[in-house]
Design a protein around this motif. Structure first.
Motif, PDB file in Angstrom:
ATOM      1  N   ASP A  54       0.833  -1.209   0.000  1.00 21.09           N
ATOM      2  CA  ASP A  54       0.000   0.000   0.000  1.00 21.09           C
ATOM      3  C   ASP A  54       0.863   1.252   0.000  1.00 21.09           C
ATOM      4  O   ASP A  54       0.601   2.209  -0.738  1.00 21.09           O
ATOM      5  N   ALA A  55       1.875   1.242   0.862  1.00 26.94           N
ATOM      6  CA  ALA A  55       2.713   2.436   1.000  1.00 26.94           C
ATOM      7  C   ALA A  55       3.548   2.671  -0.256  1.00 26.94           C
ATOM      8  O   ALA A  55       3.728   3.817  -0.679  1.00 26.94           O
ATOM      9  N   GLY A  58       1.324   4.158  -2.899  1.00 33.57           N
ATOM     10  CA  GLY A  58       0.980   5.533  -2.541  1.00 33.57           C
ATOM     11  C   GLY A  58       2.162   6.476  -2.714  1.00 33.57           C
ATOM     12  O   GLY A  58       2.014   7.595  -3.215  1.00 33.57           O
ATOM     13  N   TRP A  59       3.346   6.021  -2.286  1.00 34.91           N
ATOM     14  CA  TRP A  59       4.563   6.841  -2.447  1.00 34.91           C
ATOM     15  C   TRP A  59       4.785   7.166  -3.920  1.00 34.91           C
ATOM     16  O   TRP A  59       5.060   8.302  -4.290  1.00 34.91           O
ATOM     17  N   ASP A  64       6.048  14.086  -7.050  1.00 31.42           N
ATOM     18  CA  ASP A  64       5.691  15.360  -7.660  1.00 31.42           C
ATOM     19  C   ASP A  64       6.944  16.176  -7.936  1.00 31.42           C
ATOM     20  O   ASP A  64       7.993  15.908  -7.368  1.00 31.42           O
ATOM     21  N   GLU A  66       9.732  18.671  -7.651  1.00 34.49           N
ATOM     22  CA  GLU A  66      10.348  19.452  -6.581  1.00 34.49           C
ATOM     23  C   GLU A  66      11.583  20.106  -7.160  1.00 34.49           C
ATOM     24  O   GLU A  66      12.264  19.505  -8.000  1.00 34.49           O
ATOM     25  N   TRP A 106      11.679   1.559   4.841  1.00 38.42           N
ATOM     26  CA  TRP A 106      10.442   1.900   5.550  1.00 38.42           C
ATOM     27  C   TRP A 106      10.420   3.347   6.016  1.00 38.42           C
ATOM     28  O   TRP A 106       9.347   3.968   6.058  1.00 38.42           O
ATOM     29  N   LYS A 107      11.590   3.895   6.335  1.00 39.71           N
ATOM     30  CA  LYS A 107      11.576   5.305   6.762  1.00 39.71           C
ATOM     31  C   LYS A 107      11.266   6.210   5.571  1.00 39.71           C
ATOM     32  O   LYS A 107      10.512   7.179   5.696  1.00 39.71           O
ATOM     33  N   LEU A 109       9.459   5.513   3.164  1.00 38.63           N
ATOM     34  CA  LEU A 109       8.030   5.363   2.872  1.00 38.63           C
ATOM     35  C   LEU A 109       7.149   5.925   3.981  1.00 38.63           C
ATOM     36  O   LEU A 109       5.928   5.924   3.863  1.00 38.63           O
ATOM     37  N   GLY A 110       7.765   6.381   5.063  1.00 41.36           N
ATOM     38  CA  GLY A 110       6.987   6.968   6.164  1.00 41.36           C
ATOM     39  C   GLY A 110       6.327   5.941   7.046  1.00 41.36           C
ATOM     40  O   GLY A 110       5.411   6.259   7.810  1.00 41.36           O
TER      41      GLY A 110
ATOM     42  N   ALA B 157       3.538  17.716  -3.726  1.00 45.31           N
ATOM     43  CA  ALA B 157       4.788  18.138  -3.084  1.00 45.31           C
ATOM     44  C   ALA B 157       4.546  19.198  -2.019  1.00 45.31           C
ATOM     45  O   ALA B 157       5.381  19.398  -1.132  1.00 45.31           O
ATOM     46  N   ALA B 180      18.988  13.288  12.659  1.00 41.61           N
ATOM     47  CA  ALA B 180      18.432  12.285  11.754  1.00 41.61           C
ATOM     48  C   ALA B 180      18.515  10.879  12.345  1.00 41.61           C
ATOM     49  O   ALA B 180      17.639  10.037  12.112  1.00 41.61           O
ATOM     50  N   GLU B 183      15.456   9.873  14.209  1.00 42.59           N
ATOM     51  CA  GLU B 183      14.148   9.978  13.546  1.00 42.59           C
ATOM     52  C   GLU B 183      13.656   8.620  13.058  1.00 42.59           C
ATOM     53  O   GLU B 183      14.371   7.900  12.365  1.00 42.59           O
ATOM     54  N   LEU B 184      12.437   8.305  13.387  1.00 49.64           N
ATOM     55  CA  LEU B 184      11.774   7.142  12.788  1.00 49.64           C
ATOM     56  C   LEU B 184      10.837   7.602  11.681  1.00 49.64           C
ATOM     57  O   LEU B 184      10.706   6.969  10.653  1.00 49.64           O
ATOM     58  N   SER B 185      10.155   8.691  11.925  1.00 50.38           N
ATOM     59  CA  SER B 185       9.334   9.302  10.885  1.00 50.38           C
ATOM     60  C   SER B 185       9.225  10.788  11.153  1.00 50.38           C
ATOM     61  O   SER B 185       9.086  11.213  12.304  1.00 50.38           O
ATOM     62  N   THR B 187       7.152  12.550   8.903  1.00 55.22           N
ATOM     63  CA  THR B 187       6.051  12.933   8.015  1.00 55.22           C
ATOM     64  C   THR B 187       4.763  12.186   8.340  1.00 55.22           C
ATOM     65  O   THR B 187       3.929  11.990   7.455  1.00 55.22           O
ATOM     66  N   THR B 237       2.123   3.499  16.977  1.00 58.40           N
ATOM     67  CA  THR B 237       2.163   3.265  15.538  1.00 58.40           C
ATOM     68  C   THR B 237       1.735   4.544  14.849  1.00 58.40           C
ATOM     69  O   THR B 237       1.173   5.437  15.487  1.00 58.40           O
ATOM     70  N   TRP B 238       2.029   4.626  13.572  1.00 56.38           N
ATOM     71  CA  TRP B 238       1.684   5.863  12.872  1.00 56.38           C
ATOM     72  C   TRP B 238       1.232   5.576  11.455  1.00 56.38           C
ATOM     73  O   TRP B 238       1.468   4.500  10.916  1.00 56.38           O
ATOM     74  N   LEU B 239       0.571   6.578  10.916  1.00 55.07           N
ATOM     75  CA  LEU B 239      -0.021   6.447   9.585  1.00 55.07           C
ATOM     76  C   LEU B 239       0.888   7.136   8.567  1.00 55.07           C
ATOM     77  O   LEU B 239       1.068   8.359   8.616  1.00 55.07           O
ATOM     78  N   SER B 240       1.413   6.339   7.654  1.00 54.13           N
ATOM     79  CA  SER B 240       2.237   6.915   6.586  1.00 54.13           C
ATOM     80  C   SER B 240       1.349   7.743   5.661  1.00 54.13           C
ATOM     81  O   SER B 240       0.284   7.284   5.252  1.00 54.13           O
ATOM     82  N   PRO B 241       1.793   8.948   5.304  1.00 53.76           N
ATOM     83  CA  PRO B 241       0.971   9.737   4.376  1.00 53.76           C
ATOM     84  C   PRO B 241       0.807   9.025   3.042  1.00 53.76           C
ATOM     85  O   PRO B 241      -0.194   9.217   2.350  1.00 53.76           O
ATOM     86  N   ASN B 242       1.780   8.179   2.691  1.00 54.10           N
ATOM     87  CA  ASN B 242       1.697   7.500   1.389  1.00 54.10           C
ATOM     88  C   ASN B 242       0.542   6.507   1.340  1.00 54.10           C
ATOM     89  O   ASN B 242      -0.090   6.325   0.298  1.00 54.10           O
ATOM     90  N   ILE B 243       0.294   5.855   2.460  1.00 56.95           N
ATOM     91  CA  ILE B 243      -0.861   4.951   2.497  1.00 56.95           C
ATOM     92  C   ILE B 243      -2.147   5.773   2.432  1.00 56.95           C
ATOM     93  O   ILE B 243      -3.100   5.413   1.735  1.00 56.95           O
TER      94      ILE B 243
END
Lengths: 424, 255
Positions: A54-55, A58-59, A64, A66, A106-107, A109-110, B157, B180, B183-185, B187, B237-243
């Motif tokens: 899914d990710a 979506g990624w 876009d 930049e 994974w990072k 991909l968020g 973007a 950095a 950081e895990l996420s 965004t 847990t967190w929601l990836s913006p890509n999903i």
């Protein structure tokens, strides 16, 4: 009854209680202490793979423009070559070779760190045509440089018998996600060097266990989706895999492309009062897929032709709305069918007044966005790039470039089609 | 002929002293088992909470697919509903508790909940939920203030979901992980937090970071009280913006 006997009756009850307690624990404790069942681990693995898939899509769909970067919808991040614990772990590499294998970034991909049912990070193989390329495109193979709906994926993934395929013609994988599972014999995952070697995680199979020789740790594959057992029932490979096809990516990107096209045409319509004539479908400038490496822009411009009303979306109508760079240098306009009715076209060229679409009101103009190539279609070869049957699936929509038998009559894409129709 | 005293002699069996010893042994055995049993219960509770959080994430994505936006977190006074649940003029939803709210189980139709309608974890503590307020609340808004408008105006973007998840509270600020490597996420569109077995009491700097109301959270494996940043048993847990983008595109809510 003696005094001694009376005292002992209460003791019997206590003994019974103790026996019951011990019995209850004997039943409950093994249940409580058991490790996760195989089905629980499989479910966790499937969930992690689906989440990653899914990710990734979506990624890719949300890429876009930049400043300073050629980011484009449809591309995929490079795999991560770092091992857990290393500084770069979780991030996509800056560049990668076709078919490269690494861990899921994974990072980048968020995502949270996704682990399979055996607690292993996911692995990931990427097709050359869809990989992320930094900066100006390297034009070693110009026909492969743009990423659009003509782009084919090439990665092959077989079923556990090494014969049946999960990637039939037209369904090849743009990316393969692996859950490596626990280590098998010969796989050492102790030190840093071992943890960056895909062979210690991803498996190989071959005769006599199965008919073909396949290797999930080999760049470019061909790959397989396990688990695989030999004739005696012994586990010989425990990799599980899911695929992302070119069609998966393009289905996610298509709404963005459609949005750009509609905006371009509407802006032009407002600007000039009419819709532009299409470009000729067979003009050399419209089948030339070369892109200037320095500017990442098309070398030739596929322009409007006042003599045609059915063709491709021209590339010279970027006034007043300039579409994103990714739309232009990936030659999206050349991938689609565009037609305009007589009442709305800038220069009348022989179409009927309004285009007919079954089940819909007559349209001034329409766009048909082909999906990814089905079967063995290769749209980049000159003989096929002017053949509309190689782009569109519905027979009634395939005669716009040949002009026969009813080129101005269309149907909404049917069940077997991956095209998109948009009327204006 | 049997002597009446025979029966009594057979009934004598175990003496109370013997039984007491047996019971003592059983008690010791049970006591010995209870420690690993408690640990196993903890593992089971964590697994159940993992599933609850995964369900919650799916519910959030389902809500987004249907509404084109994420719901605001619930406040402690909103009875399990998003706060606010309805957006204002132009569709803008400015959340009352974007970073220190609760999962709005009533709005999402989630179970299980406590008596006031808030989603709970396996320890019956309320699940916390944070959402990004970036892009002028586009992620929680609809209409002209929503994501679709933001994408059409300035492209994907321009979207910059801004919740951060860090590996440790060491070096973090209210707006950054402090490097950095930590950081895990950076965004995340939404973050879900179960406060774990020890509940919403803050037991160290890492757990405190998940309760301090800013957009920086901490996630790592559980650690005991002796750790550098104290006990940590939160499940994050967190929601990836890509999903989120994938689901919104699939649902026709974007672009």
């Amino acid at each position: 009854m003696s005094a001694s006997a009376r005292k002992q009756r209460g003791a019997a009850l206590l003994a019974l209680a103790a026996i019951l307690a011990a019995g209850t624990l004997a039943v409950l404790v093994p249940h409580m202490l058991e490790s996760p069942s195989a089905s629980t681990r499989t479910r966790a693995t499937s969930a992690a793979l689906a989440h990653a898939r899914d990710a990734l899509i979506g990624w890719s769909a949300a890429r876009d423009d930049e400043p300073g970067h050629n980011y484009r919808p449809g591309e995929l991040p490079c795999p991560d070559r770092s091992a857990p614990g290393e500084a770069g772990y979780g991030y996509a590499e800056g560049s990668c070779s076709p078919g490269e294998i690494g861990r899921l970034p994974w990072k980048t991909l968020g995502l949270p760190e996704l682990l399979d049912g055996d607690g292993e990070p996911l692995w990931y193989a990427i097709d050359g045509a869809f990989r992320w390329r930094w900066g100006p495109l390297v034009q070693t193979n110009p026909t492969q440089a743009p990423i659009n709906s003509d782009t084919r994926a090439t990665l092959q993934v077989y079923a556990a018998d090494a014969v049946a395929t999960h990637t039939p013609a037209g369904g090849e994988a743009a990316a393969v996600l692996f859950a490596a599972g626990g280590p098998l014999a010969g796989q050492a995952r102790g030190n840093a060097a071992e943890r960056t070697d895909a062979r210690n995680y991803l498996d190989r199979i071959g005769p006599p266990a199965v008919a073909g020789a396949l290797d999930n740790s080999h760049e470019g594959g061909p790959f397989f989706a396990g688990p695989v057992r030999d004739a005696a029932g012994n586990l010989v490979a425990n990799d599980r895999a899911v695929i992302v096809t070119a069609r998966d990516l393009m289905n996610a990107v298509a709404p963005r492309v459609e949005g750009v096209v509609v905006r371009v045409l509407k802006a032009y319509g407002v600007f000039s009062g009419r819709f532009p004539n299409p470009a000729r479908f067979d003009a050399a400038t419209c089948t030339d897929v070369a892109v200037d490496p320095s500017s990442s822009m098309p070398i030739t411009v596929c322009g409007r032709d006042p003599a045609v009303c059915r063709g491709r979306l021209p590339e010279d109508l970027w006034t007043p709305y300039m579409p994103p760079r990714w739309f232009r240098y990936n030659l999206w306009s050349q991938t689609m069918y565009y037609a305009v009715g007589e009442v709305a076209v800038e220069h009348p060229a022989g179409c009927i007044a309004k285009l007919q679409v079954a089940g819909a009101p007559p349209a001034d103009a329409l766009i048909l966005l082909p999906g990814s190539p089905l079967g063995a279609v290769m749209r980049n070869s000159p003989s096929q790039s002017t053949d509309l049957t190689q782009y569109l699936e519905d027979a009634q929509n395939q005669d716009g470039w040949s002009g026969f038998p009813a080129p101005d009559t269309y149907v909404p894409p049917g069940a077997g089609s991956n095209d998109r129709l948009r009327t204006l | 002929m049997r002597h009446p005293g025979d029966t009594r002699s057979r009934q004598r069996g175990f003496t109370l002293v013997e039984l007491a010893i047996v019971l003592l042994i059983v008690a010791v055995l049970i006591g010995g088992l209870m420690v690993p049993l408690s640990a196993q219960m903890d593992i089971r509770n964590r697994a159940e909470t993992d599933r609850t959080l995964a369900d919650a994430r799916e519910a959030l994505l389902g809500y987004a697919a249907a509404n084109g936006r994420l719901p605001c977190p619930a406040s402690t006074a909103s009875n399990g509903r998003a706060s606010p649940e309805s957006c204002g003029a132009g569709g803008q939803c400015v959340c009352t508790n974007p970073h220190d709210g609760l999962l709005p189980a009533v709005t999402l139709g989630l179970q299980p909940t406590d008596s006031q309608g808030y989603a709970i974890d396996a320890w019956n503590n309320r699940i916390r939920y944070a959402v990004t307020g970036a892009n002028a609340w586009a992620f929680t808004s609809s209409g002209t203030a929503g994501l679709r408008n933001a994408v059409q105006a300035a492209g994907f973007a321009s979207l910059a979901p801004d919740l951060l998840v860090c590996a440790s509270s060491t070096g973090i600020t209210a707006t950054a992980c402090g490097g950095a490597g930590n950081e895990l996420s950076t965004t995340a569109a939404a973050v879900l937090v179960s406060t774990g077995r020890n509940g919403p009491a803050s037991n160290g700097a890492d757990e405190a970071a998940n309760l301090d109301g800013n957009r920086v959270f901490v996630s790592h494996v559980a650690t005991a009280a002796g750790g550098a940043n104290g006990e940590f048993d939160d499940i994050v847990t967190w929601l990836s913006p890509n999903i989120l983008y994938n689901r919104l595109i699939t649902a026709g809510q974007l672009p």
